[in-house]
Design a protein around this motif. Structure first.
Motif, PDB file in Angstrom:
ATOM      1  N   LEU B 261      -9.195   1.083  -1.769  1.00  0.00           N
ATOM      2  CA  LEU B 261      -8.648  -0.244  -1.455  1.00  0.00           C
ATOM      3  C   LEU B 261      -7.235  -0.406  -2.011  1.00  0.00           C
ATOM      4  O   LEU B 261      -6.367  -1.006  -1.378  1.00  0.00           O
ATOM      5  CB  LEU B 261      -9.568  -1.342  -1.993  1.00  0.00           C
ATOM      6  CG  LEU B 261     -10.945  -1.414  -1.325  1.00  0.00           C
ATOM      7  CD1 LEU B 261     -11.816  -2.468  -1.998  1.00  0.00           C
ATOM      8  CD2 LEU B 261     -10.811  -1.719   0.170  1.00  0.00           C
ATOM      9  N   LEU B 262      -7.028   0.173  -3.176  1.00  0.00           N
ATOM     10  CA  LEU B 262      -5.691   0.120  -3.778  1.00  0.00           C
ATOM     11  C   LEU B 262      -4.694   0.853  -2.877  1.00  0.00           C
ATOM     12  O   LEU B 262      -3.584   0.367  -2.604  1.00  0.00           O
ATOM     13  CB  LEU B 262      -5.730   0.773  -5.170  1.00  0.00           C
ATOM     14  CG  LEU B 262      -4.427   0.751  -5.945  1.00  0.00           C
ATOM     15  CD1 LEU B 262      -4.087  -0.678  -6.359  1.00  0.00           C
ATOM     16  CD2 LEU B 262      -4.534   1.633  -7.209  1.00  0.00           C
ATOM     17  N   TYR B 263      -5.133   2.016  -2.393  1.00  0.00           N
ATOM     18  CA  TYR B 263      -4.271   2.784  -1.488  1.00  0.00           C
ATOM     19  C   TYR B 263      -3.954   1.971  -0.223  1.00  0.00           C
ATOM     20  O   TYR B 263      -2.809   1.872   0.203  1.00  0.00           O
ATOM     21  CB  TYR B 263      -4.946   4.111  -1.101  1.00  0.00           C
ATOM     22  CG  TYR B 263      -4.403   4.669   0.186  1.00  0.00           C
ATOM     23  CD1 TYR B 263      -3.157   5.296   0.216  1.00  0.00           C
ATOM     24  CD2 TYR B 263      -5.107   4.521   1.388  1.00  0.00           C
ATOM     25  CE1 TYR B 263      -2.631   5.758   1.401  1.00  0.00           C
ATOM     26  CE2 TYR B 263      -4.576   4.994   2.573  1.00  0.00           C
ATOM     27  CZ  TYR B 263      -3.349   5.611   2.578  1.00  0.00           C
ATOM     28  OH  TYR B 263      -2.818   6.057   3.750  1.00  0.00           O
ATOM     29  N   ALA B 264      -5.017   1.389   0.368  1.00  0.00           N
ATOM     30  CA  ALA B 264      -4.840   0.652   1.630  1.00  0.00           C
ATOM     31  C   ALA B 264      -3.861  -0.496   1.443  1.00  0.00           C
ATOM     32  O   ALA B 264      -2.978  -0.719   2.295  1.00  0.00           O
ATOM     33  CB  ALA B 264      -6.186   0.134   2.120  1.00  0.00           C
ATOM     34  N   ALA B 265      -3.977  -1.201   0.320  1.00  0.00           N
ATOM     35  CA  ALA B 265      -3.081  -2.338   0.077  1.00  0.00           C
ATOM     36  C   ALA B 265      -1.646  -1.858  -0.080  1.00  0.00           C
ATOM     37  O   ALA B 265      -0.711  -2.430   0.496  1.00  0.00           O
ATOM     38  CB  ALA B 265      -3.535  -3.077  -1.177  1.00  0.00           C
ATOM     39  N   LEU B 266      -1.471  -0.776  -0.827  1.00  0.00           N
ATOM     40  CA  LEU B 266      -0.126  -0.258  -1.103  1.00  0.00           C
ATOM     41  C   LEU B 266       0.510   0.297   0.172  1.00  0.00           C
ATOM     42  O   LEU B 266       1.687   0.035   0.477  1.00  0.00           O
ATOM     43  CB  LEU B 266      -0.240   0.846  -2.164  1.00  0.00           C
ATOM     44  CG  LEU B 266       1.002   1.122  -2.992  1.00  0.00           C
ATOM     45  CD1 LEU B 266       1.451  -0.131  -3.721  1.00  0.00           C
ATOM     46  CD2 LEU B 266       0.705   2.230  -4.007  1.00  0.00           C
ATOM     47  N   GLU B 267      -0.280   1.039   0.927  1.00  0.00           N
ATOM     48  CA  GLU B 267       0.243   1.666   2.156  1.00  0.00           C
ATOM     49  C   GLU B 267       0.691   0.599   3.151  1.00  0.00           C
ATOM     50  O   GLU B 267       1.673   0.757   3.856  1.00  0.00           O
ATOM     51  CB  GLU B 267      -0.841   2.554   2.760  1.00  0.00           C
ATOM     52  CG  GLU B 267      -0.326   3.610   3.726  1.00  0.00           C
ATOM     53  CD  GLU B 267      -0.535   3.237   5.175  1.00  0.00           C
ATOM     54  OE1 GLU B 267      -1.120   2.165   5.416  1.00  0.00           O
ATOM     55  OE2 GLU B 267      -0.093   4.004   6.055  1.00  0.00           O
ATOM     56  N   ASN B 268      -0.049  -0.487   3.137  1.00  0.00           N
ATOM     57  CA  ASN B 268       0.238  -1.577   4.064  1.00  0.00           C
ATOM     58  C   ASN B 268       1.542  -2.299   3.713  1.00  0.00           C
ATOM     59  O   ASN B 268       2.209  -2.848   4.568  1.00  0.00           O
ATOM     60  CB  ASN B 268      -0.947  -2.559   4.026  1.00  0.00           C
ATOM     61  CG  ASN B 268      -1.030  -3.362   5.287  1.00  0.00           C
ATOM     62  OD1 ASN B 268      -0.636  -2.886   6.341  1.00  0.00           O
ATOM     63  ND2 ASN B 268      -1.517  -4.583   5.174  1.00  0.00           N
ATOM     64  N   LEU B 269       1.878  -2.272   2.418  1.00  0.00           N
ATOM     65  CA  LEU B 269       3.064  -3.003   1.966  1.00  0.00           C
ATOM     66  C   LEU B 269       4.365  -2.238   2.217  1.00  0.00           C
ATOM     67  O   LEU B 269       5.439  -2.833   2.306  1.00  0.00           O
ATOM     68  CB  LEU B 269       2.951  -3.295   0.460  1.00  0.00           C
ATOM     69  CG  LEU B 269       1.926  -4.354   0.057  1.00  0.00           C
ATOM     70  CD1 LEU B 269       1.838  -4.440  -1.457  1.00  0.00           C
ATOM     71  CD2 LEU B 269       2.313  -5.719   0.634  1.00  0.00           C
ATOM     72  N   LEU B 270       4.237  -0.924   2.345  1.00  0.00           N
ATOM     73  CA  LEU B 270       5.453  -0.105   2.412  1.00  0.00           C
ATOM     74  C   LEU B 270       6.142  -0.193   3.770  1.00  0.00           C
ATOM     75  O   LEU B 270       5.504   0.031   4.803  1.00  0.00           O
ATOM     76  CB  LEU B 270       5.099   1.365   2.153  1.00  0.00           C
ATOM     77  CG  LEU B 270       4.803   1.766   0.714  1.00  0.00           C
ATOM     78  CD1 LEU B 270       4.326   3.206   0.688  1.00  0.00           C
ATOM     79  CD2 LEU B 270       6.055   1.621  -0.150  1.00  0.00           C
ATOM     80  N   PRO B 271       7.446  -0.504   3.795  1.00  0.00           N
ATOM     81  CA  PRO B 271       8.160  -0.399   5.058  1.00  0.00           C
ATOM     82  C   PRO B 271       8.386   1.091   5.350  1.00  0.00           C
ATOM     83  O   PRO B 271       8.770   1.840   4.447  1.00  0.00           O
ATOM     84  CB  PRO B 271       9.487  -1.124   4.770  1.00  0.00           C
ATOM     85  CG  PRO B 271       9.647  -1.081   3.302  1.00  0.00           C
ATOM     86  CD  PRO B 271       8.303  -0.918   2.680  1.00  0.00           C
ATOM     87  N   GLN B 272       8.084   1.508   6.568  1.00  0.00           N
ATOM     88  CA  GLN B 272       8.097   2.946   6.812  1.00  0.00           C
ATOM     89  C   GLN B 272       9.030   3.365   7.937  1.00  0.00           C
ATOM     90  O   GLN B 272       8.766   4.316   8.668  1.00  0.00           O
ATOM     91  CB  GLN B 272       6.667   3.430   7.086  1.00  0.00           C
ATOM     92  CG  GLN B 272       5.778   3.278   5.874  1.00  0.00           C
ATOM     93  CD  GLN B 272       4.329   3.578   6.174  1.00  0.00           C
ATOM     94  OE1 GLN B 272       4.025   4.446   6.979  1.00  0.00           O
ATOM     95  NE2 GLN B 272       3.430   2.870   5.538  1.00  0.00           N
ATOM     96  N   GLY B 273      10.130   2.639   8.079  1.00  0.00           N
ATOM     97  CA  GLY B 273      11.078   2.995   9.132  1.00  0.00           C
ATOM     98  C   GLY B 273      12.195   3.889   8.622  1.00  0.00           C
ATOM     99  O   GLY B 273      12.667   4.778   9.337  1.00  0.00           O
ATOM    100  N   SER B 274      12.594   3.705   7.367  1.00  0.00           N
ATOM    101  CA  SER B 274      13.718   4.487   6.831  1.00  0.00           C
ATOM    102  C   SER B 274      13.202   5.815   6.274  1.00  0.00           C
ATOM    103  O   SER B 274      11.994   6.000   6.075  1.00  0.00           O
ATOM    104  CB  SER B 274      14.371   3.690   5.705  1.00  0.00           C
ATOM    105  OG  SER B 274      13.471   3.556   4.633  1.00  0.00           O
ATOM    106  N   GLY B 275      14.158   6.697   6.002  1.00  0.00           N
ATOM    107  CA  GLY B 275      13.792   7.975   5.409  1.00  0.00           C
ATOM    108  C   GLY B 275      13.102   7.767   4.063  1.00  0.00           C
ATOM    109  O   GLY B 275      12.102   8.417   3.760  1.00  0.00           O
ATOM    110  N   PHE B 276      13.620   6.818   3.289  1.00  0.00           N
ATOM    111  CA  PHE B 276      13.019   6.546   1.983  1.00  0.00           C
ATOM    112  C   PHE B 276      11.590   6.016   2.152  1.00  0.00           C
ATOM    113  O   PHE B 276      10.670   6.429   1.439  1.00  0.00           O
ATOM    114  CB  PHE B 276      13.876   5.525   1.215  1.00  0.00           C
ATOM    115  CG  PHE B 276      13.238   5.086  -0.067  1.00  0.00           C
ATOM    116  CD1 PHE B 276      13.257   5.914  -1.189  1.00  0.00           C
ATOM    117  CD2 PHE B 276      12.579   3.861  -0.155  1.00  0.00           C
ATOM    118  CE1 PHE B 276      12.643   5.519  -2.371  1.00  0.00           C
ATOM    119  CE2 PHE B 276      11.959   3.470  -1.332  1.00  0.00           C
ATOM    120  CZ  PHE B 276      11.999   4.300  -2.450  1.00  0.00           C
ATOM    121  N   GLY B 277      11.434   5.106   3.100  1.00  0.00           N
ATOM    122  CA  GLY B 277      10.115   4.515   3.342  1.00  0.00           C
ATOM    123  C   GLY B 277       9.101   5.580   3.735  1.00  0.00           C
ATOM    124  O   GLY B 277       7.952   5.559   3.271  1.00  0.00           O
TER     125      GLY B 277
END
Lengths: 659, 311
Positions: B261-277
């Protein structure tokens, strides 16, 4: 004001001029076949017994020597009907072992005479027999020819009195019973359409729907009093005091009558109001387990009535009944005049747009089927295709895009909110997979498979109209469809009629579009196959001497990979940001574009605004100049392959549970 | 229970390398197919501009096209790679007995992974038995080699029992529920019948997992050679200690669920469009996996400790 400025106002002007009644009264004469019926449902035997009087007017210039009647329910009489044969003898119901006898359905004509009640002229009918106008299957009993001793002359009229029994099948192909739910569609003897001196009355095929003349329906229906009933048109209910109730349904200008009766329905009634549009009494018959969906059903209905009313012309009838079908009845997602069925799964996450999508679709059929009555046997695309596009348009205007939803663990839907499914290209994959099977404009029972039927009647025309809208502009499209609706309201329209209206409004020949798309089956696929810039050798002479600036010769080759040719635009973008656009009619297989300039080409795109949504592969529509292409994998490839890597790592780890 | 869980953590602390090796095996085996997948996805964009449309989220038009053209392992790409999708999809596959339907390449690397796991599990549990305070890498691998044959046979036995479970229980159960579902009055009640299949299969598969876990522990702790006898002993131990054993299992499963659940919450928060993301999301995913492997080893060490205490 220019024509272009006036065009968007036309539907509004039309709306102001029309009320529903005005539309109903505008197109005299169209009442060709009136039906008066007095029938009774026997819920124990699942039969409907009664009599009907069909008043038929010969409005053609040819005498009619006989009559043709559809007896649709006979498709479910046995395993030998053309309907069953065309499914490859697939069982109509999922049962283990022998199909129970009460699952089968049929319609029997017990008595048939001519003349008004009390003055019947039996001698006027010289014979009747089952005929098979479409195939040689003598076992098919879905069409009956009735021979008359005297022809009905042009302008003449006859009254046909029929006593019949219809046995409803267990729910199949959108008609029948399940438990104490009875859905009666295509349930009574029904005339074909007489035109050009002959009857258009096809057998019931597995891939076809229906075709009938407009008329007035006046139906008295007696059912057990505890059942809730809905049907085509307005009704009055009379309790007979003997455990039964009689409903009298009446509706003018319709070409079919369907009804439902069930003991579990919750009823919700509302009235649709919108400025400039006639009010409509809405009646929602809802399964109790779906009570939480009442607003979603009704909102979808109202959005469709409003938008299609504004775009194409008002909904002309005073009532609309929406049925949430019983589970397992196979009666969902179907249209009848003023009467539709929706349908929904066990769960209905809003992001899946279910039941909104099916509801908007079936309400849309009130324009493209109920009012503009096309021949669904011969030109299924004409109502399904136009309506699929119109439905998508309504959804696009009313809801956020669908999100990818997948069922897990036997049907629990999980929505992936980041994966959007655009309304415009919803059917692109279907067209790519099956669009080349056969052409759109052909009788649907002649389509090779149900897949070809689905693609050519729904997906391909929908995508074709999205494409046409992008090519002609929304104002022109709106004008085309509102004129088509006005002109063919309560009449039968054909493909040629539609094309004629489109060309009339567009004020140009549109055969370049309709020929390859409607009458052809070749796919549309454009690609940029080469994009390069080469430096022109230095030292080229100018007027002032040697030219010191660098110059490049840029060359782009665009290829039409698909067989269908549509005009496209090609965009070339150079390093300094300069853009050059060129049109190409797509007639040749390839076209080379060549330019000289001081800057190297960056990339080229064919159809840069993606107007040709029919293009089955949008990924090959652009190409970076050779020297600008990325050497390593793209960011998108890295992202999605890393996601998949994680997926695989998890799979491997899950499997360790087994060892 | 809690004491065993704590002792298990202590044991695991002495064998952090076990998690590192397991993670390396997991990543290394997965990369065998992920590299070709990277190539497939990259080629699907061509040398044009379409990849720009697919960076932020999955473009549906591209997805459909890619899936139509993909074959083998690439055909498994779907939006289920996102969020909790992998967990739902894999558990569904496992419970439905659909593992054989996976592409051959995936089955092949999965087999390779199970073989490697037999070695690494033998190394871990054998080392816990011989040197609970930790050992050098060479000794660790030597122990793995010593137990490899037994753990491989145990893996084969576990796979056979899973197949047997499918044939004897899951298939007839599915058939029975399907027939009952036909009589359902509503779509929702139909779903409940279908879902009950998973509700009933889930504890059976978990039970199989627990019994096999203890059988492995017994192989290492008792230095047994017969996997069948180890499994019988495991069953007897399970029945004898059911409440405490179940409690420990719940504690460990709770930890695994919390981590997920911790992973799911964190993964959901991350913007994933940039190289860093994208890099950050990758790091979070790998951290989750490393954590998941650590929890698996905690399962082993805590249950090992529990077994030693109660045998």
């Amino acid at each position: 004001m220019s024509t272009r400025q006036i065009a968007p106002l036309l539907p509004i002007v039309a709306m102001l001029l029309w009320s529903g009644d005005a539309l109903l009264g505008q197109f005299e004469p169209s009442g060709v076949a009136d039906y008066r019926m007095d029938v009774r449902l026997d819920s124990a035997s699942k039969t409907i017994r009664g009599k009907q009087t069909i008043t038929w007017r010969n409005r053609t210039a040819h005498p009619a020597h006989n009559l043709y009647l559809h007896l649709y329910l006979n498709a479910f009489r046995d395993r030998h009907s053309s309907f069953v044969r065309e499914t490859g003898y697939r069982p109509l119901w999922q049962v283990d072992g022998e199909i129970p006898q009460d699952y089968w359905g049929y319609v029997e004509i017990e008595r048939m005479t001519l003349g008004e009640e009390g003055t019947e002229r039996t001698e006027a009918i010289v014979g009747r027999e089952f005929v098979q106008p479409d195939d040689s299957n003598s076992a098919d009993r879905t069409v009956m020819r009735v021979d008359l001793s005297r022809p009905v002359p042009p302008g003449g009229e006859l009254e046909l009195l029929v006593e019949f029994t219809s046995k409803l099948p267990r729910g199949v192909a959108r008609t029948g019973w399940v438990e104490d739910y009875y859905f009666a569609a295509q349930w009574y003897p029904k005339l074909g359409v007489f035109r050009d001196g002959k009857w258009n009355c096809h057998q019931y095929h597995s891939n076809t729907e229906y075709f009938a003349d407009f008329g007035r329906y006046d139906v008295r229906l007696t059912v057990p009093a505890d059942l809730t009933v809905g049907g085509t048109g307005s009704f009055e209910r009379l309790d007979n005091g003997d455990g039964t109730a009689t409903y009298r349904f009446q509706q003018d200008r319709v070409h079919d009558f369907a009804w439902v009766a069930g003991s579990r329905f919750l009823v919700r009634e509302e009235t649709f109001h919108h400025p400039g549009l006639p009010s409509v009494a809405l009646r929602l018959l809802l399964q109790p387990e779906n009570r939480h969906l009442d607003n979603r059903y009704l909102e979808a209905v109202k959005h469709t009535l409003r938008l299609m009313g504004e775009w194409f012309g008002p909904y002309p009838y005073p009532t609309l009944t929406i049925v949430d079908p019983a589970f397992g009845s196979d009666t969902g997602g179907m249209e009848y005049p003023t009467f539709i069925t929706g349908g929904v799964g066990a769960f209905a996450p809003p992001a899946s747009l279910n039941p909104e999508s099916v509801t908007a679709h079936e309400v849309g059929h009130q324009w493209w089927y109920a009012v503009v009555g096309s021949n669904e046997f011969e030109e299924a695309w004409l109502d399904e295709g136009i309506n699929s596009w119109a439905e998508s348009r309504v959804l696009r205007e009313s809801y956020p895009p669908r999100r990818y939803t997948r069922d897990f663990f036997g049907g629990f839907p999980v929505v992936f909110p980041s994966v959007e499914i655009p309304f415009e290209t919803f059917s692109l994959a279907d067209v790519r997979r099956g669009g080349s099977l056969e052409e759109m404009a052909r009788p649907s029972w002649k389509l090779f498979s149900s897949r070809a039927y689905q693609v050519n009647s729904y997906a391909k025309p929908e995508l074709a109209f999205w494409t046409l809208e992008r090519l002609l502009g929304w104002e022109t499209m709106q004008e085309i469809f509102s004129l088509y609706y006005q002109r063919f309201a309560f009449r039968h329209a054909t493909t040629e009629d539609f094309i004629a209206v489109a060309e009339e409004v567009a004020r140009r020949d549109l055969s370049w579009f309709f020929e390859p798309v409607f009458y052809g089956s070749e796919p549309v696929d454009y690609a940029v196959i080469s994009a390069k810039s080469v430096e022109i050798p230095e030292g080229s002479e100018s007027e002032d001497g040697f030219d010191e600036t660098r110059k490049f010769l840029s060359q782009v080759i665009v290829e039409r990979l698909g067989g269908a040719a549509l005009p496209v635009e090609v965009l070339l973008v150079f390093e300094d940001g300069e853009e050059i656009r060129r049109a190409w009619n797509g007639a040749d297989g390839q076209r080379r574009f060549q330019f000289e300039g001081e800057h190297r080409l960056r990339y080229a795109v064919v159809d840069p605004e993606r107007k040709i949504l029919l293009d089955v592969d949008p990924t090959n529509n652009s190409l970076r100049e050779e020297t600008q292409q990325e050497s390593g994998p793209s960011r998108a490839a890295l992202k999605w392959s890393s996601k998949w890597l994680f997926w695989l790592q998890n799979l491997l780890e899950t499997m360790t549970l087994l060892g | 229970m809690i004491k065993s869980a704590k002792r298990g953590l202590g044991l695991l602390a002495c064998y952090k390398k076990a998690v590192v090796f397991a993670y390396a095996a997991n990543l290394g085996v997965a990369l065998l197919l992920a590299v070709p997948m990277l190539r497939s996805i990259d080629e699907s964009f061509g040398d044009g501009l379409y990849d720009r449309q697919v960076v932020e989220s999955i473009d549906h038009d591209w997805l459909e096209l890619f899936r139509e053209r993909a074959s083998g392992a690439a055909s498994t790409f779907s939006p289920a790679v996102l969020g909790l999708g992998p967990f739902l999809e894999h558990w569904e596959t496992l419970l439905e007995g659909d593992l054989p339907a996976l592409p051959a390449e995936i089955l092949l690397v999965a087999t390779l992974y199970l073989v490697l796991n037999a070695f690494l599990n033998g190394a871990f549990l054998g080392s816990l038995s011989f040197d609970p305070q930790g050992t050098v890498i060479r000794e660790y691998f030597r122990t793995g080699g010593e137990f490899f044959g037994r753990f491989l046979r145990m893996a084969l036995l576990a796979a056979s029992l899973y197949i047997l479970l499918q044939i004897v229980v899951a298939i007839p159960l599915g058939f029975l529920l399907e027939n009952i579902e036909k009589t359902a009055e509503t779509a929702r009640s139909g779903f409940y019948w279908r879902f009950s299949f998973f509700l009933l299969s889930f504890p059976l598969v978990l039970l199989l997992g627990v019994l096999v876990d203890y059988a492995k522990i017994i192989l290492a702790a008792e230095d047994r050679t017969s996997v069948l006898l180890a499994l019988f002993t495991s069953c007897a131990f399970f029945l004898r200690n059911l409440p405490a054993l179940g409690g420990l299992y719940l504690i460990l499963s709770g930890a695994a669920l919390l981590w997920l659940l911790l992973y799911a919450a964190l993964e959901n928060l991350l913007p994933q469009g940039s190289g860093f993301g994208i890099a950050a999301a990758f790091a979070v995913q790998q951290a989750y996996l490393a954590g998941r492997l650590a929890i698996r080893h905690w399962f082993y060490s805590a249950q090992f400790s529990f077994y030693l205490q109660r045998r």
